[in-house]
Scaffold this motif. Structure first.
Motif, short mmCIF file in Angstrom:
data_model
loop_
_atom_site.label_atom_id
_atom_site.label_comp_id
_atom_site.label_asym_id
_atom_site.label_seq_id
_atom_site.Cartn_x
_atom_site.Cartn_y
_atom_site.Cartn_z
N VAL A 2 37.64 52.82 43.50
CA VAL A 2 37.09 52.94 41.86
C VAL A 2 38.38 53.77 41.12
CG1 VAL A 2 34.87 53.48 42.79
CG2 VAL A 2 36.29 55.44 42.91
N MET A 3 39.50 53.51 41.80
CA MET A 3 40.52 54.29 40.78
C MET A 3 41.74 53.07 40.69
SD MET A 3 40.93 57.95 42.38
CE MET A 3 42.28 58.38 40.98
N SER A 4 42.27 52.97 39.40
CA SER A 4 43.32 52.09 39.18
C SER A 4 44.66 52.19 39.98
CB SER A 4 43.79 52.01 37.86
OG SER A 4 43.98 53.29 37.41
N ILE A 5 44.69 53.24 40.89
CA ILE A 5 45.81 53.50 41.63
C ILE A 5 45.82 52.81 42.83
CG2 ILE A 5 46.64 55.49 40.30
CD1 ILE A 5 45.73 57.35 42.61
N GLU A 6 44.69 52.19 43.24
CA GLU A 6 44.74 51.56 44.65
C GLU A 6 45.10 50.47 44.60
OE1 GLU A 6 43.60 53.10 47.08
OE2 GLU A 6 42.73 54.99 46.22
N LYS A 7 45.97 49.93 45.51
CA LYS A 7 46.74 48.74 45.76
C LYS A 7 45.72 47.50 45.98
CE LYS A 7 49.70 49.92 48.90
NZ LYS A 7 50.66 49.72 49.97
N SER A 8 44.52 47.92 46.66
CA SER A 8 43.71 46.74 47.10
C SER A 8 42.53 46.44 45.92
CB SER A 8 42.97 47.12 48.36
OG SER A 8 42.27 48.31 48.08
N ASP A 9 42.67 46.99 44.51
CA ASP A 9 41.94 46.91 43.58
C ASP A 9 42.04 45.42 43.03
OD1 ASP A 9 40.16 47.07 41.11
OD2 ASP A 9 42.03 46.86 40.17
N ARG A 10 40.69 44.70 43.01
CA ARG A 10 40.80 43.22 42.32
C ARG A 10 40.21 43.23 41.01
NH1 ARG A 10 38.55 39.94 47.88
NH2 ARG A 10 40.33 40.71 49.10
N GLU A 11 39.60 44.25 40.62
CA GLU A 11 38.84 44.18 39.23
C GLU A 11 39.83 44.14 37.98
OE1 GLU A 11 35.90 43.67 39.59
OE2 GLU A 11 35.40 44.10 41.39
N LEU A 12 40.83 45.19 37.97
CA LEU A 12 41.68 45.15 37.13
C LEU A 12 42.41 43.63 36.83
CD1 LEU A 12 42.84 48.62 37.26
CD2 LEU A 12 41.19 48.01 35.60
N PRO A 13 43.09 43.18 37.87
CA PRO A 13 43.72 41.95 37.89
C PRO A 13 42.82 40.89 37.38
CG PRO A 13 44.46 43.12 39.75
CD PRO A 13 43.23 43.89 39.23
N GLY A 14 41.49 40.99 37.71
CA GLY A 14 40.69 39.97 37.48
C GLY A 14 40.43 40.04 35.98
N LEU A 15 40.02 40.96 35.49
CA LEU A 15 40.03 41.22 33.77
C LEU A 15 41.06 40.84 33.17
CD1 LEU A 15 38.44 41.86 31.20
CD2 LEU A 15 39.11 44.41 31.95
N GLU A 16 42.49 41.13 33.55
CA GLU A 16 43.66 40.51 33.12
C GLU A 16 43.91 39.19 33.01
OE1 GLU A 16 46.53 42.35 35.28
OE2 GLU A 16 46.54 44.40 34.36
N ARG A 17 43.44 38.48 34.11
CA ARG A 17 43.50 36.99 34.29
C ARG A 17 42.35 36.51 33.05
NH1 ARG A 17 43.90 38.09 39.99
NH2 ARG A 17 41.79 37.74 40.11
#
Length: 209
Positions: A19-34
């Motif tokens: 739930v935090m943007s500093i997690e290496k395993s986050d997929r939501e932020l890269p998904g929105l960027e794409r």
């Protein structure tokens, strides 16, 4: 966005444990960027937690800061006040330092069209009107603008990509001051869903567009 879809997204993010943007395993932020780069045609996207943060990043990405003058017609009072706080003077001379659009349920399907009309080195996209946020992004084709804008949004000695190794790869990109402009994966997931489902408003029967 329907309540069922919202609940599905919230459940997916919360059960992922990220739930935090500093997690290496986050997929939501890269998904929105794409999604943003695909829909807009831009090469790079920087996600931020407010429109003001995106304006700041768009300028910092170009090396614009305290004592500089820019051209950007059409800014509202809040943007002008924020730029004045940054020590940046806005006048009407020269090409615009950045373009800006605000997306909502009525125009989100036109992101590509609106982005193609932009001419400045950076495009500020306010995503707050999609119903989740505040949230915003900076879109650009310039890798240097992207890199500097990306470095602005996390306070500390390292960016989100190098903090895990504690090895500075781009010392020349470190700004004098960094801000907590990070967008949360939870908001990113909801904005991504809203943008994915964006469609032209329905036209009443018999009406012409």
């Amino acid at each position: 966005m329907e309540l069922f879809d919202t609940a599905t997204v919230l459940t997916r993010v919360m059960t992922s444990g990220v739930v935090m943007s500093i997690e290496k395993s986050d997929r939501e932020l890269p998904g929105l960027e794409r999604l943003l780069t695909k829909r807009s045609g831009y090469a790079k996207a920087v996600l931020l937690n407010s429109r003001s943060a995106a304006v700041h990043a768009a300028l910092a990405g170009q090396g614009i800061g305290h004592g500089d003058r820019i051209s950007r017609p059409g800014l509202g009072e809040r943007d002008l006040a924020f730029l004045a706080w940054l020590g940046i003077t806005v006048d009407g001379d020269g090409p615009a330092a950045f373009d800006h659009i605000a997306l909502d349920a009525q125009n989100a399907h036109r992101l590509g069209e609106l982005a193609r009309a932009a001419q400045a080195p950076a495009l500020v996209v306010d995503l707050t009107g999609l119903g989740f946020g505040p949230a915003a992004a900076v879109l650009t084709d310039d890798p240097a603008v992207w890199a500097r804008a990306e470095r602005l949004k996390i306070f500390g000695a390292y960016d989100l990509r190098t903090m895990w190794t504690q090895e500075e790869e781009s010392a020349d990109l470190v700004p004098g001051v960094q801000f907590n402009y990070r967008l949360s994966p939870l908001v990113a997931a909801c904005a991504r869903m809203a943008l994915s489902q964006a469609a032209p408003p329905l036209t009443p029967s018999g009406a012409t567009t």
